[in-house]
Design an enzyme around this catalytic site. Structure first.
Site, mmCIF file in Angstrom:
data_model
loop_
_atom_site.group_PDB
_atom_site.id
_atom_site.type_symbol
_atom_site.label_atom_id
_atom_site.label_comp_id
_atom_site.label_asym_id
_atom_site.label_seq_id
_atom_site.Cartn_x
_atom_site.Cartn_y
_atom_site.Cartn_z
ATOM 1 N N ASP A 139 44.766 41.646 42.673
ATOM 2 C CA ASP A 139 44.988 40.606 41.671
ATOM 3 C C ASP A 139 43.715 39.786 41.448
ATOM 4 O OD1 ASP A 139 46.313 39.043 39.796
ATOM 5 O OD2 ASP A 139 47.226 37.727 41.300
ATOM 6 N N HIS A 182 50.402 31.885 48.327
ATOM 7 C CA HIS A 182 50.755 33.172 48.927
ATOM 8 C C HIS A 182 49.562 33.761 49.657
ATOM 9 C CE1 HIS A 182 49.740 33.568 44.589
ATOM 10 N NE2 HIS A 182 48.846 34.424 45.046
ATOM 11 N N GLN A 250 51.670 40.136 47.358
ATOM 12 C CA GLN A 250 51.374 38.698 47.516
ATOM 13 C C GLN A 250 52.635 37.992 48.003
ATOM 14 O OE1 GLN A 250 49.987 38.876 43.398
ATOM 15 N NE2 GLN A 250 48.188 37.656 43.948
ATOM 16 N N ARG A 280 39.878 24.882 44.138
ATOM 17 C CA ARG A 280 40.862 25.193 43.102
ATOM 18 C C ARG A 280 42.104 25.729 43.805
ATOM 19 N NH1 ARG A 280 42.953 29.706 40.751
ATOM 20 N NH2 ARG A 280 43.231 29.842 38.516
ATOM 21 N N ASP A 282 45.358 27.368 43.954
ATOM 22 C CA ASP A 282 45.941 28.360 43.049
ATOM 23 C C ASP A 282 47.471 28.289 43.038
ATOM 24 O OD1 ASP A 282 45.584 30.862 41.449
ATOM 25 O OD2 ASP A 282 46.784 31.700 43.079
ATOM 26 N N GLU A 324 45.727 24.167 39.964
ATOM 27 C CA GLU A 324 45.918 25.214 38.955
ATOM 28 C C GLU A 324 47.416 25.295 38.697
ATOM 29 O OE1 GLU A 324 46.545 29.315 37.261
ATOM 30 O OE2 GLU A 324 47.039 28.853 39.314
ATOM 31 N N HIS A 393 39.863 33.508 33.057
ATOM 32 C CA HIS A 393 40.115 34.890 33.477
ATOM 33 C C HIS A 393 41.557 35.314 33.246
ATOM 34 C CE1 HIS A 393 41.842 32.565 36.648
ATOM 35 N NE2 HIS A 393 42.394 33.656 37.149
ATOM 36 N N ASP A 394 42.443 34.345 32.986
ATOM 37 C CA ASP A 394 43.857 34.680 32.821
ATOM 38 C C ASP A 394 44.212 34.900 31.361
ATOM 39 O OD1 ASP A 394 44.957 34.955 35.366
ATOM 40 O OD2 ASP A 394 45.059 32.775 35.652
ATOM 41 N N ARG A 518 44.212 41.869 31.782
ATOM 42 C CA ARG A 518 43.374 40.670 31.841
ATOM 43 C C ARG A 518 41.910 41.048 32.102
ATOM 44 N NH1 ARG A 518 46.498 37.115 36.182
ATOM 45 N NH2 ARG A 518 46.651 39.185 37.096
HETATM 46 C C1 GLC Z 1 46.694 32.137 39.291
HETATM 47 C C2 GLC Z 1 45.483 32.962 38.941
HETATM 48 C C3 GLC Z 1 45.914 34.306 38.466
HETATM 49 C C4 GLC Z 1 46.712 34.977 39.558
HETATM 50 C C5 GLC Z 1 47.866 34.091 40.030
HETATM 51 C C6 GLC Z 1 48.457 34.578 41.304
HETATM 52 O O1 GLC Z 1 47.486 31.896 38.196
HETATM 53 O O2 GLC Z 1 44.711 32.297 37.983
HETATM 54 O O3 GLC Z 1 44.810 35.101 38.107
HETATM 55 O O4 GLC Z 1 47.235 36.188 39.072
HETATM 56 O O5 GLC Z 1 47.436 32.767 40.291
HETATM 57 O O6 GLC Z 1 47.599 34.325 42.376
#
Ligand code: GLC
Length: 644
Positions: A139, A182, A250, A280, A282, A324, A393-394, A518
């Site tokens: 991922d 995770h 995950q 950051r 996540d 995030e 990146h998303d 992506r």
């Molecule tokens: C966040 C990341 C993304 C990832 C997700 C799971 O949203 O930006 O790229 O797939 O977390 O970790």
């Protein structure tokens, strides 16, 4: 409940025992300042547990250890940040986001690119996930196997610490990811859980049968309906259903267990002590699950962040936390702290709503939804800032609220469907080239992948070989950058966008990436295009120089400080987006034409907005010509101030 001075004495007699008395005093001060906030959050999470006091003692002990092992230069940094607490809110902040390997190769090689970053005015560098990921699909690095090791392909932890120091000496703060919701199923905790160890099974959320998973699923959305449907995965070895919000590999952590919060706190302090200045965090919206809800944005998820923030401040006060949370507007703002937690949660959060509204405005050639929806968002605390961005990146998920759409006469569902059609290029006459990411047949939801330049029309225009369309696409690219630079907060340039890199289909050749489109917008840096950056006759040069000029304008305009109020205003021309930045530092009125035809805003409207006198165009650095109206060329943007 124990008196909190008891924890303090334990720390002073424990990890801090060998420190100078002055250093111990400093810790006492920070403890007095932050412990009440930590306790408030921790009580909310674990106050009912009989072993609450011993957990608090353990956390304070971790903090004291983190404090005692903080390297000298970072202690100085902490002081520096205390002297200038608004450092990240100032108008000279510019962020850059990239993958270490795709940008430079290794961490050591990133250092060789510092001068390139400086040309763009970068002061904040987010290197995409770089801790040791699981082998195979991971991922994009968001499945971490070891939080204390760097991905060996990129270098070592020493390389990271050394890079952080080099960047800092060049005025650039390093941001890295902490995937806290995770771990990879290959992480030692998960491995021990898999081996049947109850202690580590309690680090995750797992059930012996489908009873609870089925009840949860009734109200849980799916994040990756295409490649990872459902939120639980069955593992025969342990005969358990494990909570896996994202991919099967995950595993969601169980924050009802204080041991998990403590492990992550320890990792936070470890990374901070390597010189990471911004973490950051996540997928924080998912950290707490509650039956009968979507298990996102729960009050406890906020309490976890508040606890980390208060505790990490005692050991590493220079560290900033970035949430995030890519959620709807009303759910988003609380990550920057509300009520008692004002200025006491995360300092930074992504403004995904503004990002979505920018793309919506361009597709519609209309600024009404942007204006209205932004007006509904309350102000953020004085000590926080948005991260503003147009691409990352998303994928892009259309975070448009039904209420906001309805208020201006749109149907939210249909509008989101229109945006998906438009940006996947299915809509007749669309300028965009993108792809659908994760179609969810149950909700009709379709998210979008694609690079900024391709979504803004450059790819289609180049294919058509039409210079007028190319010109319009370049103007859209610059308009997007302009607005993220002026909105307030830290603008993030996403690697390659400064050179208008197009969609990159090469991920389809890599079996570990091909399922996830992506990667279409996660290209490798094209250093031949970099070489063209000073030649404005080329596309990369035009965009690069355009962005540099905007960055320079931002740097010379302190009124754009993040503390300045940001307000969307009606310009009385629906095709022109208006934004007012206002504070004692000054007032700036931004007008942005979101269409391909010239647009005007009437002078009397500017007068009503408090811009009645002679005006100065802050981008052109010249007085604005007198006249009845202010004219904006196609996709033109101006920043106006009273000429005093
Ligand atoms: C966040 C990341 C993304 C990832 C997700 C799971 O949203 O930006 O790229 O797939 O977390 O970790």
């Amino acid at each position: 409940m124990m008196d909190s001075t008891h924890y303090l004495e334990q720390a002073v007699n424990g990890p801090l025992r060998l420190m100078e008395p002055l250093e111990q005093e400093l810790f006492r001060l920070r403890f007095a300042q932050h412990m009440p906030d930590a306790l408030r959050a921790l009580r909310q999470l674990y106050g009912q547990r009989p072993d609450f006091d011993s957990w608090v003692g353990h956390l304070v002990n971790l903090v004291a250890q983190g404090y005692a092992s903080r390297p000298g230069p970072l202690r100085l940094l902490d002081l520096d940040r205390a002297i200038e607490p608004d450092w990240f809110q100032q108008s000279d902040m510019v962020g850059y986001v990239c993958y270490t390997d795709r940008f430079a190769g290794t961490l050591a090689q990133v250092a060789e690119k510092i001068s390139y970053l400086q040309e763009l005015g970068v002061t904040y560098l987010h290197l995409m996930p770089l801790l040791r990921p699981r082998p195979g699909p991971n991922d994009g690095g968001y499945a971490v196997q070891d939080y204390r090791q760097v991905n060996p392909l990129l270098g070592s932890m020493d390389d990271l610490a050394s890079l952080a120091g080099q960047l800092r000496r060049h005025g650039i703060s390093l941001c890295t990811d902490l995937v806290c919701n995770h771990t990879a199923k290959e992480h030692p905790w998960a491995q021990q859980a898999m081996a049947g160890d109850q202690r580590y099974q309690d680090y995750y959320i797992m059930y012996a049968d489908r009873a609870m998973p089925d009840r949860y699923e009734e109200t849980l959305p799916e994040v990756f309906p295409d490649f990872a449907p459902g939120n639980f995965t069955y593992y025969e070895a342990i005969n358990r259903w494990v909570w896996t919000t994202f991919n099967e590999y995950q595993w969601d952590l169980n924050y009802r267990n204080p041991a998990v919060l403590a492990e992550m706190l320890d990792i936070i302090l470890f990374l901070a002590n390597q010189g990471v200045e911004i973490l950051r965090l996540d997928a924080v919206a998912f950290m707490w699950k509650r039956l009968g809800t979507d298990s996102q944005n729960q009050p406890e998820a906020h309490a976890i962040l508040q606890a980390w923030r208060a505790l990490s401040r005692m050991a590493a006060p220079g560290l900033l936390l970035l949430a995030e949370a890519i959620v709807s507007p009303d759910k988003l703002i609380p990550y920057l702290g509300r009520g008692l937690a004002t200025n006491k949660e995360c300092e930074l959060a992504y403004h995904n709503v503004f990002m979505v509204l920018l793309w919506s405005g361009l597709a519609e050639r209309n600024a009404r939804l942007m204006t209205y929806a932004l007006q509904q968002m309350p102000a953020i605390p004085s000590g926080t800032a948005w991260l503003t961005y147009a691409r990352c990146h998303d994928d892009i998920g259309w975070a448009v609220r039904d209420e906001d759409a309805a208020a201006i006469g749109l149907n939210g569902f249909l509008h989101r469907a229109f945006l998906s059609d438009f940006y996947s290029g299915r809509y007749e006459g669309s300028f965009a080239r993108g792809a659908t990411f994760q179609f969810n047949p149950k909700t009709g939801d379709r998210r979008i992948s694609g690079s900024l330049a391709s979504l803004a029309g450059l790819e289609a225009a180049l294919e058509a070989g039409d210079s007028r369309l190319i010109e319009l696409a370049l103007r859209r690219v610059l308009l997007l950058h302009n607005l993220i630079l002026v909105f307030g907060g830290i603008p993030l340039l996403y690697m390659g966008d400064e050179l208008a890199l197009l969609n990159d289909g090469s991920y389809l050749d890599d079996p570990s990436l091909m399922d996830d489109n992506r990667w279409l917008h996660r290209p490798r840096m094209d250093w031949t295009r970099v070489a063209q950056r000073t030649d404005e006759q080329t596309i990369p040069g035009r965009v690069f120089q355009g962005i540099c000029a905007l960055v320079a304008a931002r740097q010379r305009t302190p009124a754009l400080h993040a503390q300045a109020h940001t307000q969307a205003v009606w310009t009385h021309n629906d095709q022109v987006f208006g934004l007012l930045r206002e504070s004692p530092r000054g007032r700036v009125l931004v007008l942005a034409n979101v269409t391909e035809s010239a647009q005007a805003v009437a002078r009397h409207r500017l007068f009503e907005l408090g811009f009645g006198g002679p005006l100065r165009d802050l981008l052109a650095e010249e007085p604005l010509a007198d006249g009845h109206d202010v004219w904006l060329p196609p996709y033109g943007v101006c920043w106006l101030a009273l000429d005093e």
